[in-house]
Design an enzyme around this catalytic site. Structure first.
Site, PDB file in Angstrom:
ATOM      1  CG  ASP A  13     -12.320  -5.975 -14.186  1.00 33.64           C
ATOM      2  OD1 ASP A  13     -11.800  -6.903 -14.821  1.00 33.64           O
ATOM      3  OD2 ASP A  13     -12.074  -4.761 -14.403  1.00 33.64           O
ATOM      4  CG  ASP A  15      -6.287  -6.153 -15.619  1.00 34.52           C
ATOM      5  OD1 ASP A  15      -5.555  -6.642 -14.744  1.00 34.52           O
ATOM      6  OD2 ASP A  15      -6.389  -6.626 -16.763  1.00 34.52           O
ATOM      7  CG  ASP A 138     -11.706  -0.816 -14.903  1.00 40.30           C
ATOM      8  OD1 ASP A 138     -12.050  -1.988 -15.174  1.00 40.30           O
ATOM      9  OD2 ASP A 138     -10.648  -0.313 -15.324  1.00 40.30           O
TER      10      ASP A 138
HETATM   11 MG   LIG Z   1     -10.835  -3.733 -15.608  1.00 41.06          MG
END
Ligand SMILES: [Mg+2]
Length: 184
Positions: A13, A15, A138
């Site tokens: 990922d 961000d 996340d």
């Molecule tokens: Mg993310």
């Protein structure tokens, strides 16, 4: 011609994993609303709890330049390079929710991760279509539906979720992958 790597694959990922969104949100929140908070103060809070003013998070994410000027997560470049020696890596970002971010993210990757080729960059919406052996992310909304092994990168908004393997930084990511002992 279909090419298929025998190497194991990792979806990484952007961000909150290779790009430091938390400190950017804190900075923009102060600039936009005049409210000072800190990365430390928002740990354990959801986005709405951390930046409660006027649906702030979504608005800040739509500000031109937000994604282009993100700091790189500490150690991310070196760790991703190291993982690329053994694994087939894909940078996977659910970026279509924020159309302005698409070009900014491609440019950002070109600046900081120029060794990731365009074939290995996936800009998408729903990550449940991703079928890699591992996913580093996340958000449970992505990890809960991945077909491979889920690895949760620590973030202020996910501290209350405990059903995935958690890593706090890129050193821990490397240590974890060393423990998998996958063949190159
Ligand atoms: Mg993310």
């Amino acid at each position: 011609m279909k090419t298929q790597s025998k190497r194991k694959t990792i979806a990484i990922d952007m961000d909150g994993v290779i790009a430091d969104v938390e400190s950017q949100l804190v900075k923009y929140y102060e600039q936009t609303y005049g409210i000072t908070t800190t990365v430390e103060a928002i740990q354990g809070l959801s986005g709405a709890e951390a930046f409660p003013e006027d649906s702030a998070t979504k608005k800040m994410l739509n500000v031109p330049g937000f994604f282009r000027t993100l700091e790189v997560m500490p150690g991310a470049i070196e760790a991703v390079k190291k993982l690329a020696e053994q694994y087939e890596l894909y940078i996977v970002s659910a970026a279509t929710e924020f159309p302005l971010s698409l070009l900014e993210k491609i440019e950002w990757l070109g600046e900081h991760f120029p060794f990731i080729g365009w074939r290995n960059i996936v800009m998408c919406g729903d990550k449940s279509i991703i079928d890699t052996d591992y996913m580093i992310d996340d958000h449970c909304k992505n990890l809960d539906f991945c077909s491979g092994k889920a690895i949760m990168f620590n973030a202020h908004h996910n501290l209350r979720q405990h059903h995935h393997t958690r890593v706090h930084n890129w050193q821990e990511v490397l240590a974890l992958f060393e423990s998998f002992n996958d063949q190159a």
